[in-house]
Design an enzyme around this catalytic site. Sequence first.
Site, mmCIF file in Angstrom:
data_model
loop_
_atom_site.group_PDB
_atom_site.id
_atom_site.type_symbol
_atom_site.label_atom_id
_atom_site.label_comp_id
_atom_site.label_asym_id
_atom_site.label_seq_id
_atom_site.Cartn_x
_atom_site.Cartn_y
_atom_site.Cartn_z
ATOM 1 N N LYS A 88 18.613 43.619 52.015
ATOM 2 C CA LYS A 88 18.445 41.763 51.928
ATOM 3 C C LYS A 88 18.150 41.278 50.604
ATOM 4 O O LYS A 88 18.338 40.769 50.163
ATOM 5 C CB LYS A 88 17.464 41.152 53.096
ATOM 6 C CG LYS A 88 16.289 41.367 53.355
ATOM 7 C CD LYS A 88 15.298 41.033 53.706
ATOM 8 C CE LYS A 88 13.735 40.984 53.987
ATOM 9 N NZ LYS A 88 13.593 42.387 54.584
ATOM 10 N N HIS B 75 6.053 46.804 58.943
ATOM 11 C CA HIS B 75 5.993 46.544 58.413
ATOM 12 C C HIS B 75 5.063 46.779 57.382
ATOM 13 O O HIS B 75 4.451 45.943 58.432
ATOM 14 C CB HIS B 75 6.956 45.558 57.998
ATOM 15 C CG HIS B 75 7.616 45.342 56.581
ATOM 16 N ND1 HIS B 75 6.530 45.622 55.317
ATOM 17 C CD2 HIS B 75 9.196 45.567 55.952
ATOM 18 C CE1 HIS B 75 7.877 44.700 54.634
ATOM 19 N NE2 HIS B 75 8.606 44.488 54.240
ATOM 20 N N GLU C 30 12.075 51.805 54.905
ATOM 21 C CA GLU C 30 12.957 50.891 54.516
ATOM 22 C C GLU C 30 12.751 50.447 52.721
ATOM 23 O O GLU C 30 12.744 49.548 52.835
ATOM 24 C CB GLU C 30 13.675 49.998 55.680
ATOM 25 C CG GLU C 30 13.696 50.351 56.939
ATOM 26 C CD GLU C 30 13.531 49.622 58.018
ATOM 27 O OE1 GLU C 30 14.467 49.767 59.243
ATOM 28 O OE2 GLU C 30 12.050 48.608 57.805
#
Length: 402
Positions: A79, A207, A282
Amino acid sequence: MGDRSSIARARQNTLPKQQPQDNLFDTHPEVSLDFEIVRQAARQKYTRPFLILDTALVRGKVRRFRAAMPRVRPHYAVKANPDRRVLKVLAQEGCGFEIASIAELDLLLALGVPAAEVFYSNPVKSRESIAYAGAKGVEWFVVDSVDELRRVFETKSDARQYLRIATPNIGSDWPLSGKFGAGAADAREIVALAARLGADLAGVTFHVGSQCRNPENWRVALEKARSLFELMARAGLRPRLLNIGGGFPVRHVKPIPSIEVIGGVVNEGLKAFGEDVQVIAEPGRYLVSDAGYFVCRVLGTATRAGKRWMHWDAGLFGGVIESSEGLKYRIRTDRSGPDVPWTVGGPTCDSVDVVVRDEPLPSDLQERDFVYIRNAGAYTTAYASQFNGFPLPEVRVFESKS
Ligand SMILES: *Cc1c(COP(=O)(O)O)cnc(C)c1O
């Protein structure tokens, strides 16, 4: 990338001025695309706002990331910048990928990326999306609620699931934990349900918040992940994936901890996990931001109630959105006048379309001048829409020979 009101609420979560960790900041030089290349590109041809990006810098960032954390395989968060040319370079450099939707999966499959290297880390997936991704060969699916665990299990009973836990987002410019991540009580329930159903809940993720400038977040998150591994093992599950998510920062205006400093914290925390545990991350922003400049132009200036305004041909809806929520870009121009406060609007008629307020910029900026936004390769073009009929930005990708 998140519910905007919670982002606004969490905005206070910036670091205090003085911290014992101040010596962790700016320990290593950071790269940026050569400004002269950007200026020339704008002069040569300009039809609409554009992002110019050098994939040689992307390659350098992947290598630097891997050197800082040898045990951690980066799975790029599509993204951040889903341009095919960028994805191809990342695949060539050995990255896996992280997706939020099946459209992103299709993009990767078309490039020849093996589905098994794609992790589906969006905590809310429709049954259709889970089934589609599973049929294509995606193996790993995130969950952060009992509802999602059931949804994944009922759709694909042999799916490997990993649990997203809530961890501190203190000191992140773009906090995410107000929305996703299971707290301790929910996590216990999810683990118990997985054991009861016989679902393969096999890992933990978190995250720390995007553009995270506080290395402590990783230390705390790894400790929490470690406890979860123990809880899962006690419940009879086989935890074997640790996914440390994204959030690795790039240099804008505020100081940042280097990837080497963050790597030191992460590598230390990883010692508590057995060698058999697969470890991935990530990174989105970290790998692509500083490879690019976003270029737009001053449409016109105006004085309203004594305030100096300028309107750019790209605002929040045209790709320059992160500045409206706390990220401070380095903005360059071709003017050298003394800085005065300018409020910058986008080209649309929506009153929310204000890029920055009272930003010090050269007093002599004029209609048709170029504006260059440094390190804007992530979360710019990916967000752009054609709201009000303004065109999407162009994406110019090249690879310099260094
Ligand atoms: C957005 C996102 C990322 C990438 O975050 P960055 O801050 O760009 O590194 C990684 N994982 C998940 C699940 C995300 O939603």
